[in-house]
Design an enzyme around this catalytic site. Structure first.
Site, PDB file in Angstrom:
ATOM      1  N   ALA A 335     106.805  -2.456  17.950  1.00 25.48           N
ATOM      2  CA  ALA A 335     106.268  -3.719  17.478  1.00 25.48           C
ATOM      3  C   ALA A 335     104.831  -3.509  17.041  1.00 25.48           C
ATOM      4  O   ALA A 335     104.228  -2.491  17.379  1.00 25.48           O
ATOM      5  CB  ALA A 335     106.302  -4.760  18.597  1.00 25.48           C
ATOM      6  N   GLU A 337     100.967  -5.591  16.361  1.00 27.38           N
ATOM      7  CA  GLU A 337     100.230  -6.794  16.727  1.00 27.38           C
ATOM      8  C   GLU A 337      99.455  -7.480  15.605  1.00 27.38           C
ATOM      9  O   GLU A 337      98.514  -8.217  15.903  1.00 27.38           O
ATOM     10  CB  GLU A 337      99.247  -6.428  17.838  1.00 27.38           C
ATOM     11  CG  GLU A 337      98.079  -5.504  17.408  1.00 27.38           C
ATOM     12  CD  GLU A 337      98.339  -4.020  17.640  1.00 27.38           C
ATOM     13  OE1 GLU A 337      99.521  -3.622  17.718  1.00 27.38           O
ATOM     14  OE2 GLU A 337      97.364  -3.263  17.735  1.00 27.38           O
ATOM     15  N   ASN A 338      99.800  -7.272  14.337  1.00 29.37           N
ATOM     16  CA  ASN A 338      99.053  -7.896  13.236  1.00 29.37           C
ATOM     17  C   ASN A 338      98.622  -9.310  13.613  1.00 29.37           C
ATOM     18  O   ASN A 338      99.428 -10.113  14.079  1.00 29.37           O
ATOM     19  CB  ASN A 338      99.913  -7.976  11.984  1.00 29.37           C
ATOM     20  CG  ASN A 338     100.648  -6.689  11.702  1.00 29.37           C
ATOM     21  OD1 ASN A 338     100.033  -5.659  11.546  1.00 29.37           O
ATOM     22  ND2 ASN A 338     101.968  -6.755  11.685  1.00 29.37           N
ATOM     23  N   HIS A 370     102.974  -7.613  25.382  1.00 31.80           N
ATOM     24  CA  HIS A 370     102.084  -6.539  24.941  1.00 31.80           C
ATOM     25  C   HIS A 370     101.381  -6.908  23.628  1.00 31.80           C
ATOM     26  O   HIS A 370     100.162  -6.806  23.507  1.00 31.80           O
ATOM     27  CB  HIS A 370     102.893  -5.253  24.787  1.00 31.80           C
ATOM     28  CG  HIS A 370     102.099  -4.079  24.306  1.00 31.80           C
ATOM     29  ND1 HIS A 370     101.565  -3.139  25.158  1.00 31.80           N
ATOM     30  CD2 HIS A 370     101.740  -3.688  23.054  1.00 31.80           C
ATOM     31  CE1 HIS A 370     100.919  -2.230  24.453  1.00 31.80           C
ATOM     32  NE2 HIS A 370     101.012  -2.531  23.168  1.00 31.80           N
ATOM     33  N   GLU A 371     102.159  -7.362  22.666  1.00 32.47           N
ATOM     34  CA  GLU A 371     101.555  -7.666  21.359  1.00 32.47           C
ATOM     35  C   GLU A 371     100.656  -8.900  21.431  1.00 32.47           C
ATOM     36  O   GLU A 371      99.645  -8.976  20.736  1.00 32.47           O
ATOM     37  CB  GLU A 371     102.625  -7.830  20.282  1.00 32.47           C
ATOM     38  CG  GLU A 371     103.588  -6.638  20.133  1.00 32.47           C
ATOM     39  CD  GLU A 371     102.925  -5.277  20.043  1.00 32.47           C
ATOM     40  OE1 GLU A 371     101.767  -5.196  19.606  1.00 32.47           O
ATOM     41  OE2 GLU A 371     103.575  -4.280  20.426  1.00 32.47           O
ATOM     42  N   GLU A 393      95.288   0.159  23.380  1.00 28.92           N
ATOM     43  CA  GLU A 393      96.649   0.312  23.907  1.00 28.92           C
ATOM     44  C   GLU A 393      96.701   0.293  25.436  1.00 28.92           C
ATOM     45  O   GLU A 393      97.623  -0.259  26.021  1.00 28.92           O
ATOM     46  CB  GLU A 393      97.291   1.583  23.341  1.00 28.92           C
ATOM     47  CG  GLU A 393      97.492   1.548  21.816  1.00 28.92           C
ATOM     48  CD  GLU A 393      98.338   0.380  21.338  1.00 28.92           C
ATOM     49  OE1 GLU A 393      98.975  -0.298  22.168  1.00 28.92           O
ATOM     50  OE2 GLU A 393      98.343   0.112  20.120  1.00 28.92           O
TER      51      GLU A 393
HETATM   52  N1  BES Z   1      99.856  -1.013  18.084  1.00 27.04           N
HETATM   53  C1  BES Z   1     101.161  -0.598  18.461  1.00 27.04           C
HETATM   54  C2  BES Z   1     102.045  -0.257  17.301  1.00 27.04           C
HETATM   55  C3  BES Z   1     101.832   1.126  16.761  1.00 27.04           C
HETATM   56  C4  BES Z   1     102.332   2.220  17.431  1.00 27.04           C
HETATM   57  C5  BES Z   1     101.173   1.322  15.578  1.00 27.04           C
HETATM   58  C6  BES Z   1     102.136   3.489  16.926  1.00 27.04           C
HETATM   59  C7  BES Z   1     100.974   2.585  15.072  1.00 27.04           C
HETATM   60  C8  BES Z   1     101.466   3.678  15.745  1.00 27.04           C
HETATM   61  C9  BES Z   1     101.859  -1.691  19.272  1.00 27.04           C
HETATM   62  O1  BES Z   1     101.016  -2.555  19.919  1.00 27.04           O
HETATM   63  C10 BES Z   1     102.629  -1.003  20.334  1.00 27.04           C
HETATM   64  O2  BES Z   1     102.019  -0.438  21.194  1.00 27.04           O
HETATM   65  N2  BES Z   1     103.942  -1.029  20.274  1.00 27.04           N
HETATM   66  C11 BES Z   1     104.760  -0.328  21.226  1.00 27.04           C
HETATM   67  C12 BES Z   1     105.537  -1.272  22.075  1.00 27.04           C
HETATM   68  C13 BES Z   1     104.766  -1.657  23.298  1.00 27.04           C
HETATM   69  C14 BES Z   1     105.467  -2.696  24.105  1.00 27.04           C
HETATM   70  C15 BES Z   1     104.450  -0.490  24.191  1.00 27.04           C
HETATM   71  C16 BES Z   1     105.696   0.539  20.440  1.00 27.04           C
HETATM   72  O3  BES Z   1     105.724   0.424  19.234  1.00 27.04           O
HETATM   73  O4  BES Z   1     106.379   1.353  21.045  1.00 27.04           O
HETATM   74 ZN    ZN Z   2     100.090  -1.720  21.587  1.00 25.48          ZN
END
Ligand code: BES
Ligand code: ZN
Length: 963
Positions: A335, A337-338, A370-371, A393
């Site tokens: 996911a 978080e835009n 999380h988002e 993160e």
């Molecule tokens: N900001 C990340 C998305 C992301 C991940 C962008 C890798 C660029 C590279 C988002 O907030 C995120 O951490 N998503 C996780 C899910 C979360 C519940 C741990 C993901 O994509 O696995």
């Molecule tokens: Zn994240």
């Protein structure tokens, strides 16, 4: 080091010295600091239909000149500026403009104030491919402290690899027609693929977005829609103009063009400062393709509660008037978080009430939380540069748990356990890590930034106390909002609060403590050695380390991959931490949250300490209450025995989380040769009486490692018999039927026992799975009529496919295309890797590379790891990945993630040599992903070492116990 491994060092040197040689000359890819963006008006027209994948767009960028320059340098990848359209004009000074400007819609039209001052743009416009720059060279200098506007039209292509502005298609089941959508994924460095911009997180600006679309589509962006206008000279097309955003980083900009449906959630309403007239509202909508719109209810329910919780907890209101959450059929990460337009995979947002398993629901809530946490930690306050990614993160991962504990307390989980294995290897890296190239940036979206980041924040919460922590964080958010921060600034706010609250002495600040956790990798093992006659315990810290370093000897620093990490941490005493040690004993039995405060600190200068504990020879002590400290604990032999005895007589005296950590610590210490395996195995003899999911899951994780290591040895049968002896009593006691009033934890526990029983070949379990699956196959309408309980589908499908043949496999494969729920599809995709037929697995893997197979790009990794986690598929997957290394998507980080899932159970020297050869021959591709490459080898080396030291001992142990 075992002799045969020495021979490998030469190879390792070849690869790593080569890699380092390249590493040293990585160019400086940072933008010059001469101009600062203030406001973008971006218009984008994506053509999302087949056969036309052009993007057309324009940018008006207002910027401020910090130091005189005759170049405007922006990021752009695969974009072409229309040379004739480029203009650069001075803007009136800010105060003059503020007097004039009161309407957002005018910002693009009032640009040219004094035509005479138009700057000369030299042509051609140039591009620096390596640095991903477009450079607009001017005929004269831009003056310091003045503002200008650069404007141009540009064109590009709609991507197909799930980053930038990408296109994606799906089948609408109701109308049986193909549909298209276009959506953005910009983090970390892909905004530059969609529009030219200053694509660094600290280059915050406000954005006015316009999206061009055909009449039958809906567009969305970060902010609410202002108005829609027909496009002049483009029949059937419209411009959607969006409100001006708050100041934000480029990686958070988002657009979506789709035919999705939405459901409105309860709005979040707040009354600012008690003044009813300034009441403001955030509207919340959840979007999905129309076939799946019934699956948004869970999100509709929890999102407003979570948003409200976050506002109240940190006392900072959500600043946008709306937030949309969208589930996408093809999405690279989990996911994103835009700000105001959060994007998800379908499996992380949607819950099909008819077929959702507990785990899926939990995961959806986790990802939504999380988002949403990022809307504050990341969006409002952003890391200054990617080296502090963990501020985004790690914080979001920590705060997500706070949200869940408060909004959905029914799911209790051990979130932070998984990272300690990886961080105990010498190939790990510090939380705070220098990154330059986009590949390196992508690489650090890993367990260290997320899970270790979250774990050390929780540790801080507990040693400062929640009130101080929360107040400090609140000040940090308020002071830094719409700006960027470095970790030192967070420490500053927390120190100030800690001193105000007298939680830390003035002579000690948070930075001193936390630098030991963020600037160096790894963690300590705290050893408690009691003296049972005088009642004192000698407590000591030492770095926990497992396995061997696959690279060169440590003295030769020039060849060491982790060079810069070591240099950085050399400012600190090497591998010593500020360790808050909390403690309880069998008299106090105090496992409450308040008892997580440190009873004693170990420091880099005082590696050990003594404290008075109970003298009684028959009473135990236990450290690291609720495991809020990021360290492992070892005890003297007698204390381990006392703990063992306690578990066997009345395990409930010890908190389930500490029971889980006793198991995890003891097995990890045994694997690292610090503790005999017998201690660990004795400890889990009580498990047949354990009814809690959490300690069991830590035991299963530890034992499955042994199983993975044994799977190509003659001893595997003994291991399986041992596992059956552990789980079958529970399998029988818990049964396979689900009760309506089962708590989620009970459900998870039962599922886990069934999974273990079946996967270790307990016949009644296997037969039952086959029976259920056969019934499903025999159904006249299998798509709509599946009687297998959702929670059991994963294990049932896997078992039936494992013991079945081509028929079972092909039935499941067909079904995978008919699932409206993405969870159902994921479950099948994973189970398809369980087959024992080599040709079936080989064919399955080949589908990953075949665009017509129907495997989505987002699912390639799932297929690889499904095959690789099947012992019979492990070598097939490894061969496959070696053969097709350069065909598997261009991104080296993704390739290495796949490689790591196929190699994590390998444990022979021949395999390590193959991995190293593979890396040598792909050095160019991998040179910017050294950490991951290094890690893969480190894991395999540690496995080899483990086999050398333990396989015989454990085999004897199993034999002596009659297995
Ligand atoms: N900001 C990340 C998305 C992301 C991940 C962008 C890798 C660029 C590279 C988002 O907030 C995120 O951490 N998503 C996780 C899910 C979360 C519940 C741990 C993901 O994509 O696995
Ligand atoms: Zn994240």
């Amino acid at each position: 080091m075992m002799p045969p491994i020495k021979g490998l060092c030469l190879l390792a040197i070849v690869f790593f010295s080569f890699a380092i040689g390249e590493g040293k000359i990585l160019p400086d890819i940072r933008l010059p600091k001469s101009i600062v963006p203030e406001h973008y008006h971006v218009g984008i027209v994506p053509n999302i239909h087949e056969n036309n994948n052009a993007i057309e767009g324009f940018v008006h960028l207002d910027f401020f000149v910090q130091s005189p320059t005759d170049r405007i340098v922006m990021h752009a990848v695969n974009l072409t500026l229309n040379e004739d359209s480029v203009t650069v004009n001075p803007l009136p000074s800010k105060t003059m403009e503020m007097m004039r400007e009161n309407d957002v819609s005018k910002t693009s039209s009032n640009a040219i104030s004094e035509k005479s001052k138009v700057l000369k743009v030299l042509r051609p416009i140039s591009y620096d491919i390596e640095k991903e720059f477009v450079i607009i060279q001017l005929g004269s200098k831009l003056e310091e402290n003045r503002r200008y506007r650069v404007s141009f039209n540009y064109s590009g292509i709609l991507a197909s690899n799930l980053k930038g502005f990408y296109g994606s298609e799906y089948l609408d089941k109701k109308s049986d027609t193909k549909r298209w959508l276009g959506v953005t994924q910009f983090e970390p460095t892909s905004a530059r693929l969609a529009f030219p911009c200053l694509d660094e997180p600290a280059m915050k600006a406000t954005f006015t977005i316009s999206i061009g679309r055909r009449s039958n589509y809906t567009s969305l962006s970060n902010m609410p829609l202002v108005k829609t206008e027909p496009m002049s000279n483009n029949e059937g097309w419209f411009w959607d103009l969006y409100e001006k955003s708050v100041p934000m980083s480029t990686y958070l900009v988002a657009c979506l063009v789709s035919e999705f449906a939405f459901r409105q959630a309860r709005s979040v309403i707040r009354i600012a400062d008690g003044d009813r007239s300034t009441q403001n509202v955030t509207e919340i909508r959840i979007w999905a393709r129309s076939d799946a719109i019934e699956q948004v209810d869970r999100a509709v329910q929890v999102t407003p509660d979570m948003l409200e919780f976050l506002e109240q907890y940190f006392q900072v209101p959500f600043p946008l008037p709306k937030v949309d959450l969208v589930g996408l059929p093809d999405f690279s990460s989990g996911a994103m978080e835009n700000w105001g337009l959060i994007t998800y995979r379908e499996t992380t947002l949607l819950v099909n009430p008819k077929s959702a398993a507990v785990r899926d629901e939990m995961n959806v809530e986790r990802v939504i939380a999380h988002e949403l946490a990022h809307q504050w930690f990341g969006n409002l306050v952003t890391m200054d540069w990617w080296n502090d990614l963990w501020l985004n993160e790690g914080f979001a991962t920590y705060v997500q748990r706070l949200v869940l504990d408060n909004v959905s307390p029914k799911y209790q989980a051990l979130d932070f356990l998984s990272v300690m294995d990886a961080d105990g290897l010498e190939s790990s890296h510090a939380i705070s890590v220098d990154v330059a190239h986009p590949t390196q940036i992508t690489e650090i979206f890993d367990a260290i930034s997320y899970t270790k980041g979250a774990a050390i924040i929780r540790m801080m919460n507990d040693f400062l106390g929640e009130a101080t922590f929360r107040e400090g964080v609140k000040n940090y958010l308020n002071e830094k909002k719409y700006k960027n921060a470095r970790q030192d600034e967070l420490w500053q706010f927390l120190s100030e609060q800690a001193h105000r609250d007298s939680v830390l002495p003035l002579s000690l600040d948070v930075k001193t403590i936390m630098d030991t956790w963020t600037l160096q990798m790894g963690y300590p093992v705290v050893t408690i050695q009691r003296n049972y006659t005088d009642g004192y315990a000698y407590i000591q810290q030492k770095r926990f380390l497992r396995g061997v370093k696959p690279t060169v000897a440590k003295e030769d620093k020039s060849l060491s991959l982790t060079n810069f990490v070591e240099e950085k941490s050399s400012q600190l005493p090497n591998y010593r931490w500020w360790v808050p040690v909390s403690l309880t004993d069998s008299i106090a039995k105090n496992f409450s949250q308040s008892n997580t405060r440190p009873a004693i600190w170990l420091t880099p200068n005082e590696l050990s300490a003594t404290m008075s504990v109970d003298k009684n020879e028959n009473s135990w002590v236990i450290a690291n209450i609720l495991a809020t400290g990021y360290y492992r604990v070892n005890y003297d032999e007698r204390n381990w025995k006392l703990l063992d005895l306690q578990l066997k007589t009345d395990h409930q005296v010890i908190h389930p989380i500490n029971r889980a950590y006793l198991i995890d610590d003891s097995f990890a210490l045994a694997a690292a040769e610090i503790l005999p395996y017998t201690t660990a195995f004795n400890l889990i003899e009580y498990l047949p009486h354990e009814n809690h999911h959490v300690p069991w899951s830590s035991a299963i994780k530890a034992l499955n490692y042994i199983g993975r290591m044994f799977s190509y040895t003659k001893n595997h049968g003994r291991y399986k018999a041992f596992m059956r002896s552990l789980v079958v009593p529970l399998y029988i006691r818990l049964g396979t039927e689900f009760q309506p009033d089962d708590s989620p934890l009970t459900k998870l526990f039962r599922i886990s026992m069934i999974t273990q029983a079946c996967s270790h070949e307990f016949r009644p379990c296997v037969r039952k799975a086959q029976l259920l699956f056969d019934k499903w196959m025999d159904s006249s309408d299998p798509i709509n009529d599946n009687k297998i309980i959702p929670d059991l589908r994963s294990s049932t499908y896997c078992t039936a496919i494992k013991y079945g043949g081509q028929l079972e496999w092909e039935f499941a494969w067909r079904m995978s295309f008919n699932m409206t729920s993405a969870h159902d599809r994921d479950v099948i995709l994973s189970a398809l890797g369980c087959s024992r037929d080599p040709w079936i697995l080989i064919r399955y893997l080949s589908f990953v590379l075949d665009p017509k197979s129907g495997i989505r790009k987002q699912d390639g990794r799932r297929v690889m790891s499904a095959v690789a986690s099947n012992p019979g598929g492990r070598r097939i997957a490894f061969q496959f990945i070696m053969k097709h290394f350069d065909e598997i998507f261009g991104n080296p980080v993704r390739v290495l993630q796949m490689l790591s899932s196929t190699t994590s159970s390998l444990n022979t020297e021949e395999e390590l040599v193959k991995i190293q050869n593979l890396m040598v021959s792909n050095g160019v591709l991998l040179r910017k992903a050294q950490t991951s490459a290094n890690n893969i080898q480190s894991v395999v080396s540690a496995n080899i070492k483990w086999m050398d030291n333990n396989s015989e001992i454990l085999n004897q142990w199993f034999t002596s116990k009659g297995f």
